[in-house]
Design a protein around this motif. Structure first.
Motif: not given
Length: 356
Positions: A60-65, A114-117, A343-353
């Protein structure tokens, strides 16, 4: 090369490969536990379930950033803060302590409401602190864990013009507080008049509690920066990304907002048991104070000339709000109108550096 050196090299390569195969969420979990241990020395017991929740906080935090950085880059340079929304600029020590506290209660950022960041810039450290807003489902979890006398159930209803509602309050002749409620026209109930919640105690019904909220009472709880996309009302018309003097009427989702406002009030009404308060509860309270102070400071620092797009914790979405100054844009660019998700069009966290 000696046999001993070859063995050492093989072991190092094996360990390196194992680390490389660890996904970013797992590395974040290890970082959180390590950071928390540095701040709170002693044995740290983290269950497998809590580790899973910590990984969800990473996702979630990765998506928010990513979402915040996209919006930062979309702003004109005169309103764009130089500090990038990336992991290297996050106050990890504070985040680690907070994540352990909130995850220990069972609050899952990937579960609805539940909870938001949220991220807000700390001008003293030039880092982003992370604030947490507990959604209405999260408030229920907190109440059940820390409540003094938690009801077995809470009934929540909206009352419309054609409904027949009668409150039966406790008195000398009636030891149990209760009500009667009838819907006379299921598909045309008329205008909203208000609502109520009813706390139910199965073992001792004399403790049952009925609380009624008029439409005026609901309006009092309307967030300061309530989005017209959800609460309805008039909103400015934009042309070529510029605000015009024209306005348009938006129907919104007022009734849904009213229901969720009552639900928040219902579970916030549960008294907290002081004997159940632990370090995690104190950390939640401290985080909330830090978040409010941070948002106020951001507003002072950023001052005017920018619109703060704020999705309050009592909005229908209970989604993260950005206190970073925004250009004059429509709210639709921040929230999906059907799901309420950011909205989040970012790649999956596992595909990042790898970040950690």
């Amino acid at each position: 090369m000696s046999t001993e050196s070859k063995t050492t090299t093989k072991v190092a390569k094996k360990e390196g490969n194992a680390i490389a195969k660890t996904n970013p969420a797992e590395r974040f979990t290890n970082t959180v536990i390590k950071q928390f241990g540095a701040s709170a020395p002693g044995e740290i017991k983290v269950s497998d379930f809590q580790k899973k929740l910590i990984q969800n906080y990473f996702i979630k935090m990765d998506s928010v950033l990513k979402d915040a950085e996209t919006k930062r880059l979309s702003k004109s340079e005169q309103y764009r803060d130089a500090l990038e929304f990336k992991w290297e600029n996050v106050n990890m020590q504070k985040l680690a302590i907070d994540v352990v506290a909130f995850s220990s209660i069972g609050l899952d950022p990937l579960q609805p409401n539940h909870i938001n960041l949220i991220c807000y810039k700390n001008s003293r450290t030039n880092k982003f602190d992370v604030g947490f807003i507990i959604g209405y489902n999260g408030i229920e979890l907190k109440a059940r864990k820390y409540g003094l006398d938690v009801p077995d159930n809470i009934v929540i209803e909206l009352v419309y013009e054609t409904d027949v509602f009668k409150a039966i309050k406790k008195d000398a002749n009636n030891p149990i507080e209760k009500y009667t409620f009838e819907i006379t026209d299921e598909f045309d109930r008329g205008e909203l008049k208000g609502g109520f919640y009813y706390q139910v105690f199965n073992d001792d019904q004399t403790k049952n509690k009925l609380v009624m909220l008029s439409k005026k009472d609901i309006e009092k709880r309307k967030p300061k920066y309530a989005s017209t996309e959800f609460w309805g009302g008039e909103k400015p018309v934009y042309k070529n990304n510029k605000k015009t003097s024209e306005t348009e009427k938006v129907d919104g989702w007022y009734n849904e907002m009213a229901y969720k406002t009552i639900k928040r009030a219902a579970w916030n009404d549960v008294v907290i048991d002081s004997e159940k308060i632990d370090d995690n509860y104190h950390r939640m309270a401290q985080n909330d104070m830090d978040r409010v102070a941070g948002e106020v400071q951001n507003e002072i620092d950023n001052n005017a000339n920018a619109t703060v797009i704020d999705i309050d914790s009592e909005e229908i979405t209970d989604q993260p709000k950005l206190t970073e100054p925004q250009p004059q844009k429509k709210v639709e660019e921040v929230v999906d109108k059907e799901t309420g998700e950011v909205k989040d069009d970012s790649p999956e966290p596992g595909k990042q550096k790898p970040l950690f």
